[in-house]
Design a protein around this motif. Structure first.
Motif, PDB file in Angstrom:
ATOM      1  N   GLU A 199       0.828  -1.207   0.000  1.00  0.00           N
ATOM      2  CA  GLU A 199       0.000   0.000   0.000  1.00  0.00           C
ATOM      3  C   GLU A 199       0.861   1.255   0.000  1.00  0.00           C
ATOM      4  N   VAL A 200       1.868   1.288   0.847  1.00  0.00           N
ATOM      5  CA  VAL A 200       2.738   2.463   0.949  1.00  0.00           C
ATOM      6  C   VAL A 200       3.587   2.605  -0.316  1.00  0.00           C
ATOM      7  N   ALA A 201       4.180   1.511  -0.784  1.00  0.00           N
ATOM      8  CA  ALA A 201       5.051   1.575  -1.965  1.00  0.00           C
ATOM      9  C   ALA A 201       4.301   2.088  -3.191  1.00  0.00           C
ATOM     10  N   PHE A 202       3.079   1.625  -3.399  1.00  0.00           N
ATOM     11  CA  PHE A 202       2.327   2.031  -4.584  1.00  0.00           C
ATOM     12  C   PHE A 202       1.632   3.380  -4.413  1.00  0.00           C
ATOM     13  N   ALA A 203       1.618   3.913  -3.201  1.00  0.00           N
ATOM     14  CA  ALA A 203       1.000   5.221  -2.952  1.00  0.00           C
ATOM     15  C   ALA A 203       2.019   6.349  -2.849  1.00  0.00           C
ATOM     16  N   THR A 204       3.299   6.009  -2.814  1.00  0.00           N
ATOM     17  CA  THR A 204       4.346   7.013  -2.649  1.00  0.00           C
ATOM     18  C   THR A 204       4.823   7.506  -4.014  1.00  0.00           C
ATOM     19  N   PRO A 205       4.819   8.813  -4.258  1.00  0.00           N
ATOM     20  CA  PRO A 205       5.294   9.346  -5.544  1.00  0.00           C
ATOM     21  C   PRO A 205       6.784   9.084  -5.769  1.00  0.00           C
ATOM     22  N   ILE A 206       7.180   9.031  -7.024  1.00  0.00           N
ATOM     23  CA  ILE A 206       8.580   8.830  -7.390  1.00  0.00           C
ATOM     24  C   ILE A 206       9.443   9.899  -6.726  1.00  0.00           C
ATOM     25  N   GLY A 207      10.534   9.452  -6.129  1.00  0.00           N
ATOM     26  CA  GLY A 207      11.485  10.355  -5.491  1.00  0.00           C
ATOM     27  C   GLY A 207      11.128  10.743  -4.073  1.00  0.00           C
ATOM     28  N   GLU A 208       9.953  10.369  -3.620  1.00  0.00           N
ATOM     29  CA  GLU A 208       9.509  10.723  -2.271  1.00  0.00           C
ATOM     30  C   GLU A 208       9.885   9.631  -1.278  1.00  0.00           C
ATOM     31  N   LEU A 209      10.004  10.027  -0.035  1.00  0.00           N
ATOM     32  CA  LEU A 209      10.279   9.122   1.065  1.00  0.00           C
ATOM     33  C   LEU A 209       9.008   8.917   1.862  1.00  0.00           C
ATOM     34  N   ALA A 210       8.625   7.670   2.038  1.00  0.00           N
ATOM     35  CA  ALA A 210       7.490   7.353   2.909  1.00  0.00           C
ATOM     36  C   ALA A 210       8.016   7.309   4.337  1.00  0.00           C
ATOM     37  N   PRO A 211       7.417   8.074   5.246  1.00  0.00           N
ATOM     38  CA  PRO A 211       7.855   8.046   6.645  1.00  0.00           C
ATOM     39  C   PRO A 211       7.718   6.650   7.240  1.00  0.00           C
ATOM     40  N   PRO A 212       8.376   6.402   8.351  1.00  0.00           N
ATOM     41  CA  PRO A 212       8.320   5.073   8.964  1.00  0.00           C
ATOM     42  C   PRO A 212       6.890   4.584   9.187  1.00  0.00           C
ATOM     43  N   PHE A 213       6.707   3.287   8.921  1.00  0.00           N
ATOM     44  CA  PHE A 213       5.422   2.639   9.166  1.00  0.00           C
ATOM     45  C   PHE A 213       5.701   1.218   9.632  1.00  0.00           C
ATOM     46  N   LYS A 214       4.701   0.605  10.248  1.00  0.00           N
ATOM     47  CA  LYS A 214       4.856  -0.719  10.844  1.00  0.00           C
ATOM     48  C   LYS A 214       4.195  -1.789   9.990  1.00  0.00           C
ATOM     49  N   SER A 215       4.855  -2.930   9.913  1.00  0.00           N
ATOM     50  CA  SER A 215       4.272  -4.127   9.308  1.00  0.00           C
ATOM     51  C   SER A 215       4.523  -5.276  10.286  1.00  0.00           C
ATOM     52  N   THR A 216       4.130  -6.462   9.901  1.00  0.00           N
ATOM     53  CA  THR A 216       4.375  -7.608  10.772  1.00  0.00           C
ATOM     54  C   THR A 216       5.860  -7.950  10.851  1.00  0.00           C
ATOM     55  N   HIS A 217       6.676  -7.405   9.929  1.00  0.00           N
ATOM     56  CA  HIS A 217       8.115  -7.674   9.922  1.00  0.00           C
ATOM     57  C   HIS A 217       8.917  -6.661  10.725  1.00  0.00           C
ATOM     58  N   GLY A 218       8.314  -5.544  11.076  1.00  0.00           N
ATOM     59  CA  GLY A 218       9.006  -4.501  11.812  1.00  0.00           C
ATOM     60  C   GLY A 218       8.629  -3.134  11.282  1.00  0.00           C
ATOM     61  N   TYR A 219       9.584  -2.216  11.308  1.00  0.00           N
ATOM     62  CA  TYR A 219       9.354  -0.832  10.894  1.00  0.00           C
ATOM     63  C   TYR A 219      10.125  -0.562   9.610  1.00  0.00           C
TER      64      TYR A 219
END
Length: 140
Positions: free
Chosen positions: A110-130
């Motif tokens: 969800e985050v990878a496909f919602a983040t524009p090219i060249g932008e940094l997605a701030p930290p988020f949590k998944s079942t694997h960690g942050y």
């Protein structure tokens, strides 16, 4: 190796900024930089088990680029990934290469496909960690 996240995310809005780094390839039609329409994303990420460690890495990016309104250069993100990431991809600067919609599960996709090219997605949590993700390209 790319992580496969399953559930439990928070966050997802990418940090905004100015600067370059867009290859211009693979932009989808009808929305900003192909968000929601592309089928492949090229990205780098940092994965940490502990929230404090990912926040430390994010703070370095804020101090170095984000607070100045700049985008984080992929090479600099890669250096940080080699230092902080606990994923095997960290040895390659966090480079996950191109991956299709459906390969990554849950919040990571969800985050990878919602983040524009060249932008940094701030930290988020998944079942694997942050995680933190920087998107380098999109294509169909």
């Amino acid at each position: 190796m790319a992580p496969k996240a399953k559930a439990g995310a928070s966050g997802g809005k990418a940090a905004a900024g100015k600067g370059g780094g867009d290859s211009g390839k693979g932009k989808g039609k009808g929305s900003k930089e192909g968000l929601g329409t592309c089928t492949y994303v090229k990205a780098r990420h940092i994965l940490c088990e502990k929230q404090g460690k990912i926040q430390e890495a994010y703070k370095k990016l804020q101090e170095g680029w984000l607070n100045a309104g700049d985008k984080v250069p992929p090479a600099e993100f890669g250096k940080l990934a080699m230092e902080y990431s606990e994923c095997p991809s960290g040895k390659k600067g966090g480079d996950l290469g191109w991956f299709p919609r459906g390969k990554m599960a849950g919040p990571f996709q969800e985050v990878a496909f919602a983040t524009p090219i060249g932008e940094l997605a701030p930290p988020f949590k998944s079942t694997h960690g942050y995680h933190m993700i920087v998107v380098e390209g999109r294509r169909n």
